[in-house]
Design a protein around this motif. Structure first.
Motif, PDB file in Angstrom:
ATOM      1  N   VAL A 223       0.801  -1.048   0.017  1.00  0.00           N
ATOM      2  CA  VAL A 223      -0.047  -0.199  -0.069  1.00  0.00           C
ATOM      3  C   VAL A 223       1.037   1.158   0.167  1.00  0.00           C
ATOM      4  O   VAL A 223       0.553   2.262  -0.775  1.00  0.00           O
ATOM      5  N   GLY A 224       1.984   1.177   0.475  1.00  0.00           N
ATOM      6  CA  GLY A 224       2.765   2.519   0.746  1.00  0.00           C
ATOM      7  C   GLY A 224       4.044   1.980   0.970  1.00  0.00           C
ATOM      8  O   GLY A 224       4.604   0.957   1.401  1.00  0.00           O
ATOM      9  N   LEU A 225       5.135   2.986   0.855  1.00  0.00           N
ATOM     10  CA  LEU A 225       6.678   2.886   1.163  1.00  0.00           C
ATOM     11  C   LEU A 225       7.212   4.153   1.786  1.00  0.00           C
ATOM     12  O   LEU A 225       6.510   5.349   1.752  1.00  0.00           O
ATOM     13  N   ASP A 231      16.349   2.060   6.857  1.00  0.00           N
ATOM     14  CA  ASP A 231      15.414   0.874   6.347  1.00  0.00           C
ATOM     15  C   ASP A 231      14.404   1.402   5.511  1.00  0.00           C
ATOM     16  O   ASP A 231      13.955   2.491   5.510  1.00  0.00           O
ATOM     17  N   LEU A 232      13.828   0.392   4.588  1.00  0.00           N
ATOM     18  CA  LEU A 232      12.776   0.959   3.731  1.00  0.00           C
ATOM     19  C   LEU A 232      11.643   0.228   4.353  1.00  0.00           C
ATOM     20  O   LEU A 232      11.258  -1.094   4.405  1.00  0.00           O
ATOM     21  N   ILE A 233      10.587   1.000   4.844  1.00  0.00           N
ATOM     22  CA  ILE A 233       9.546   0.519   5.658  1.00  0.00           C
ATOM     23  C   ILE A 233       8.222   0.198   4.435  1.00  0.00           C
ATOM     24  O   ILE A 233       8.036   1.261   3.638  1.00  0.00           O
ATOM     25  N   LYS A 242       9.804  -4.423   6.992  1.00  0.00           N
ATOM     26  CA  LYS A 242      11.053  -3.486   6.543  1.00  0.00           C
ATOM     27  C   LYS A 242      12.063  -4.188   5.711  1.00  0.00           C
ATOM     28  O   LYS A 242      12.215  -5.247   6.107  1.00  0.00           O
ATOM     29  N   LEU A 243      12.675  -3.484   4.849  1.00  0.00           N
ATOM     30  CA  LEU A 243      13.748  -4.082   3.973  1.00  0.00           C
ATOM     31  C   LEU A 243      14.968  -3.480   4.177  1.00  0.00           C
ATOM     32  O   LEU A 243      15.086  -2.016   4.394  1.00  0.00           O
ATOM     33  N   SER A 244      16.025  -4.324   4.857  1.00  0.00           N
ATOM     34  CA  SER A 244      17.109  -3.967   5.109  1.00  0.00           C
ATOM     35  C   SER A 244      18.177  -4.225   4.204  1.00  0.00           C
ATOM     36  O   SER A 244      18.258  -5.167   3.429  1.00  0.00           O
ATOM     37  N   VAL A 254      13.941  -8.959   3.940  1.00  0.00           N
ATOM     38  CA  VAL A 254      12.676  -8.487   4.505  1.00  0.00           C
ATOM     39  C   VAL A 254      12.201  -8.996   5.718  1.00  0.00           C
ATOM     40  O   VAL A 254      11.967 -10.390   5.674  1.00  0.00           O
ATOM     41  N   THR A 255      12.093  -8.265   6.720  1.00  0.00           N
ATOM     42  CA  THR A 255      11.477  -8.754   7.874  1.00  0.00           C
ATOM     43  C   THR A 255      10.271  -8.146   8.364  1.00  0.00           C
ATOM     44  O   THR A 255      10.210  -6.845   8.116  1.00  0.00           O
ATOM     45  N   PRO A 256       9.348  -8.888   9.306  1.00  0.00           N
ATOM     46  CA  PRO A 256       8.232  -8.493   9.576  1.00  0.00           C
ATOM     47  C   PRO A 256       8.343  -7.205  10.749  1.00  0.00           C
ATOM     48  O   PRO A 256       9.114  -7.668  11.884  1.00  0.00           O
ATOM     49  N   ILE A 257       7.515  -6.327  10.909  1.00  0.00           N
ATOM     50  CA  ILE A 257       7.433  -5.402  11.998  1.00  0.00           C
ATOM     51  C   ILE A 257       6.067  -5.768  12.921  1.00  0.00           C
ATOM     52  O   ILE A 257       6.158  -5.738  13.854  1.00  0.00           O
ATOM     53  N   THR A 258       5.036  -5.883  12.186  1.00  0.00           N
ATOM     54  CA  THR A 258       3.722  -6.472  12.586  1.00  0.00           C
ATOM     55  C   THR A 258       2.937  -7.043  11.577  1.00  0.00           C
ATOM     56  O   THR A 258       3.019  -6.841  10.303  1.00  0.00           O
TER      57      THR A 258
END
Length: 531
Positions: A223-225, A231-233, A242-244, A254-258
């Motif tokens: 939906v958005g960046l 990091d890229l949310i 987030k992409l690190s 890519v790891t989940p925040i929620t």
């Protein structure tokens, strides 16, 4: 014997607390329309907006998006992309079949054929600063290939050089979202690859096949960046990730925040106070950094206006735009359908104070396109556009517009119902003293209501406050238009009538007069028996 009671205006709008809980926070408002919260206290009627020049970019075509660029503004409307410094005369159409590598002078560029943005959708913008005069701006609309524009040179447009081209991401991919992150252009939101995020080559934003380019697929529709602290949310419809390490192909991840909170619209995402704000189904939330490197936390900051958030989220046809007003420490979010009248368009204003965000709401500002940024002279510029194709200077003047016609600003501040510490005692109100800060000639009205507007209790008529004197300020005031010796924050005395166990106050105006702030209210009352 009369009793004194008073409070200062602070805390903003709260539509969630019950009346008894509101008694503990008397400075908050139950209605706060077309007012804004001052970070240092007080509620100020917002400024209006004024026409940006005397021409529209594309006639009556709806505004699809805009961005501050160079010394002017870029506006997307209909199937075109346009630029103007002042909105006067004809707008310069940017979507031309140009030669990006060498650039065109003004006469060559304007003479080239139009490269139509077929079925152009809602537009997002990303600016790559680089080393050029104004940077390169990328425009995505969810239908066409990303459009890259660059302008160099100073002086009039006739002396500048123009570069324009479309960027191929992958096949016919037409992303809806664009952001610059750590030397890459990152795009997402293509209708046929909703879960894919593409990133360009390193320091090579117009190539998605050069060194450093790549793509990732997540488990949710993007939906958005937002670029945030290295990091890229990635905002999904039901998750945030987030992409690190985007610059290291062996460790990019890519790891989940929620996986329990999503984002309703890319148009709600802004950075303010070092945090990212976005609109989730359960309210406006922040993504904030923590003391641990690479860690973030999620917080809700709009509990006070939860009922308004529900109104925004239940209508999927709402077009959501937002901007940060740096000079006011404000986050402004507007929502309206594309065919609605500007008079019915709504929004919310969150002011960042020492106690967090304090909120108010707007009515009459249709911002289907909204832009706020520093121009090439580092001056903050704020613009918005509506369904009729008009572009406006946001926060300018003392009126609104509808189809190019001046409209009054309707503003209202209403207090909770006060019992002055004892709901069982009847009170006869003698007078109120209201602290104002007028910025010109103003004519607000003051109204009192008793016992929760009980129809069995006599309710006095509203009173116009016509005695607010403008102070004489040396070097700025006009002779015979101000009062010598008047204070900048006058306390206006208003004689009151009527009685009740509780009372509430409303200060309101509907005109094209100057802005004013309400700082606080003092009441003198007489207890008159218990029952």
């Amino acid at each position: 014997m009369s009793q004194p009671w008073g409070y200062s205006c602070k805390g903003g709008l709260n539509v969630n607390l019950n009346q008894l809980e509101m008694l503990a926070q008397p400075g908050q408002a139950t209605k706060l329309r077309n007012f804004e919260v001052d970070p240092d206290g007080g509620y100020r009627r917002i400024d209006g907006y004024s026409l940006f020049g005397d021409t529209r970019p594309n006639g009556g075509e709806v505004i699809l998006g805009m961005a501050v660029y160079a010394d002017g503004v870029i506006v997307c409307s209909g199937t075109g992309i346009f630029f103007s410094v002042d909105g006067e005369n004809a707008w310069l159409q940017l979507n031309k079949a140009s030669v990006h590598s060498s650039g065109d002078n003004y006469s060559t560029f304007t003479g080239r054929s139009v490269a139509a943005r077929t079925s152009q959708g809602r537009c997002t913008f990303a600016v790559y600063e680089g080393t050029s005069d104004y940077g390169e701006i990328v425009i995505c609309d969810g239908v066409n290939e990303p459009f890259l524009f660059q302008m160099t040179g100073t002086g009039g447009l006739e002396t500048r050089t123009f570069f324009a081209k479309e960027i191929t991401v992958s096949g016919t991919v037409g992303p809806a979202i664009a952001v610059i992150h750590d030397k890459h252009l990152v795009v997402a939101g293509d209708a046929s690859s909703k879960n894919t995020v593409y990133y360009s080559g390193t320091n090579n934003i117009d190539s998605f096949s050069s060194t450093g380019s790549g793509s990732v697929v997540i488990s949710d529709a993007v939906v958005g960046l937002a670029s945030f602290r290295g990091d890229l949310i990635i905002f999904g419809s039901n998750s945030i990730q987030k992409l690190s390490n985007i610059n290291n192909s062996s460790t990019v991840a890519v790891t989940p925040i929620t996986t329990n909170v999503g984002c309703l619209s890319h148009g709600s995402i802004q950075e303010i106070g070092g945090d990212i704000l976005f609109l989730a189904p359960d309210g406006v939330r922040t993504i904030a950094g923590t003391a641990r490197i690479g860690d973030v936390e999620l917080s809700s900051v709009s509990r006070q206006i939860q009922d308004l958030i529900k109104e925004i989220s239940v209508n999927s046809a709402n077009i959501i735009t937002s901007a940060v007003l740096r000079s006011k420490s404000q986050y402004r979010l507007f929502y309206s359908t594309s065919g609605a009248s500007p008079n019915t368009a709504k929004g919310i204003i969150g002011t960042l104070t020492s106690n967090g965000f304090a909120w108010s709401e707007t009515l009459g500002i249709q911002a289907l396109g909204l832009a706020s940024d520093l121009d090439s002279d580092n001056v903050e510029r704020i613009y918005h556009g509506d369904k009729d194709g008009y572009v406006y200077n946001h926060t300018s003047g003392n009126s609104f517009y509808n189809a190019g016609t001046l409209v009054d600003i309707s503003a209202m501040y209403e207090t909770p119902n006060f019992d002055f510490g004892d709901v069982g005692t009847r009170k006869t109100l003698k007078y109120a003293r209201v602290s104002f800060s007028p910025e010109g000639e103003v004519l607000p009205s003051f109204r009192v209501r008793y016992d929760y507007e009980d129809p069995a209790v006599p309710q006095p008529e509203a009173r116009s406050i016509s005695t607010i004197a403008l102070p004489a300020i040396f070097g700025t005031s006009t002779f015979n238009a101000v009062t010598f010796g008047a204070t900048t924050d006058p306390m206006e005395r208003i004689t009151l009538e009527g009685s009740g166990n509780t009372c509430s106050f409303r200060i309101f105006s509907e005109d094209q007069k100057a802005s004013y702030a309400v700082n606080g209210i003092y009441i003198d009352y007489m207890p008159s028996g218990r029952r």
